[in-house]
Write a protein that holds these residues in place. Structure first.
Motif, PDB file in Angstrom:
ATOM      1  N   TRP A  24      61.882  79.797  47.544  1.00 27.51           N
ATOM      2  CA  TRP A  24      62.750  80.278  48.614  1.00 27.51           C
ATOM      3  C   TRP A  24      64.194  80.409  48.158  1.00 27.51           C
ATOM      4  CZ3 TRP A  24      61.383  82.388  53.173  1.00 27.51           C
ATOM      5  CH2 TRP A  24      60.022  82.316  53.498  1.00 27.51           C
ATOM      6  N   ALA A 213      54.480  85.358  45.427  1.00 27.85           N
ATOM      7  CA  ALA A 213      54.051  85.680  46.787  1.00 27.85           C
ATOM      8  C   ALA A 213      52.916  86.702  46.754  1.00 27.85           C
ATOM      9  CB  ALA A 213      55.220  86.229  47.598  1.00 27.85           C
ATOM     10  N   ASP A 227      53.787  82.943  50.859  1.00 31.35           N
ATOM     11  CA  ASP A 227      54.459  82.348  49.701  1.00 31.35           C
ATOM     12  C   ASP A 227      53.426  81.598  48.845  1.00 31.35           C
ATOM     13  OD1 ASP A 227      54.031  79.816  50.782  1.00 31.35           O
ATOM     14  OD2 ASP A 227      56.130  79.416  51.232  1.00 31.35           O
TER      15      ASP A 227
END
Length: 247
Positions: A24, A213, A227
């Motif tokens: 992230w 991903a 993800d």
């Protein structure tokens, strides 16, 4: 009750916390703050400009998820306001109250620490511009109208109808870093996910695939991704500065 700032919290299981933060951080184009909290379980994804609106938490039990933090001047009256609208208190301390909405979506009331500057979108190689700018609350159909009214009354931001009938969004003040989208779903369980706005979704999808991903579904205005541990989020064809759909 005046909301001064919004943050989206990504709650990661302990055994995947490091890998999830790495993923992230990469797709957000951010750095990671020093860990904080009694168990060093919290951190912020720090943008290169502006104040952070994305935060991460290591959770001891369960699969994790996403929740919303509302930053306010005074937690006590804000808590009373939320309760009067049907919110339920999960836990309370002087600097943090954990609640759920009437339909069961988790959120927290936290002190405002002066955050005010929205971060700017990131320009990536290839000229794609993107930003993680939206939290979507996925609401069971039978609870949808009441839950939309709860969030509109709690925030003081009226909802407006989206382009498609299953979507509404709250009319946030222009200084707020996050949009709140309210989606009507067929499932009986409430949930939530994050959305990115991107000028070139195909390039954005390819970049995310490079970080591990996977594409789950393609739609006209968005692509559903998962993800590396299967957490769903969406890459949307929206203007990263205004948040509006690009037709």
């Amino acid at each position: 009750m005046t909301i001064r700032w919004l943050s989206a919290f990504l709650d990661f299981p302990a055994d995947s916390f490091s890998n999830e933060v790495t993923f992230w951080r990469a797709i957000a184009g951010s750095t990671v703050s020093p860990a904080r909290g009694p168990d060093r379980q919290f951190a912020s994804l720090e943008p290169f400009n502006g104040d952070p609106h994305l935060r991460v938490q290591r959770v001891k039990d369960g699969p994790g998820g996403v929740h919303l933090d509302l930053h306010v001047d005074d937690i006590k009256p804000a808590t009373a306001h939320a309760k009067s609208l049907g919110a339920h208190i999960v836990s309370a301390a002087s600097d943090l109250v954990v609640l759920t909405s009437p339909a069961g979506f988790g959120f927290c009331l936290v002190p405002w620490n002066g955050e005010h500057e929205r971060s700017r979108p990131i320009r990536w190689p290839g000229d794609t511009i993107s930003i993680i700018d939206q939290l979507c609350i996925d609401i069971p159909a039978k609870l949808y109208d009441a839950e939309c009214d709860f969030w509109a009354t709690l925030t003081g931001w009226p909802w407006r109808q989206g382009v498609m009938p299953e979507f509404r969004n709250l009319r946030r003040p222009k200084e707020m870093p996050l949009r709140v989208l309210l989606q009507r779903i067929g499932s009986s369980t409430i949930g939530g996910h994050l959305d990115l706005a991107s000028t070139h979704p195909d390039e954005e999808v390819a970049r995310h695939e490079g970080w591990g991903a996977k594409v789950e579904q393609h739609h006209r205005f968005w692509t559903v991704m998962s993800d590396p541990i299967g957490r769903r989020y969406c890459i949307t064809h929206r203007n990263p500065r205004s948040g509006d759909l690009t037709h």
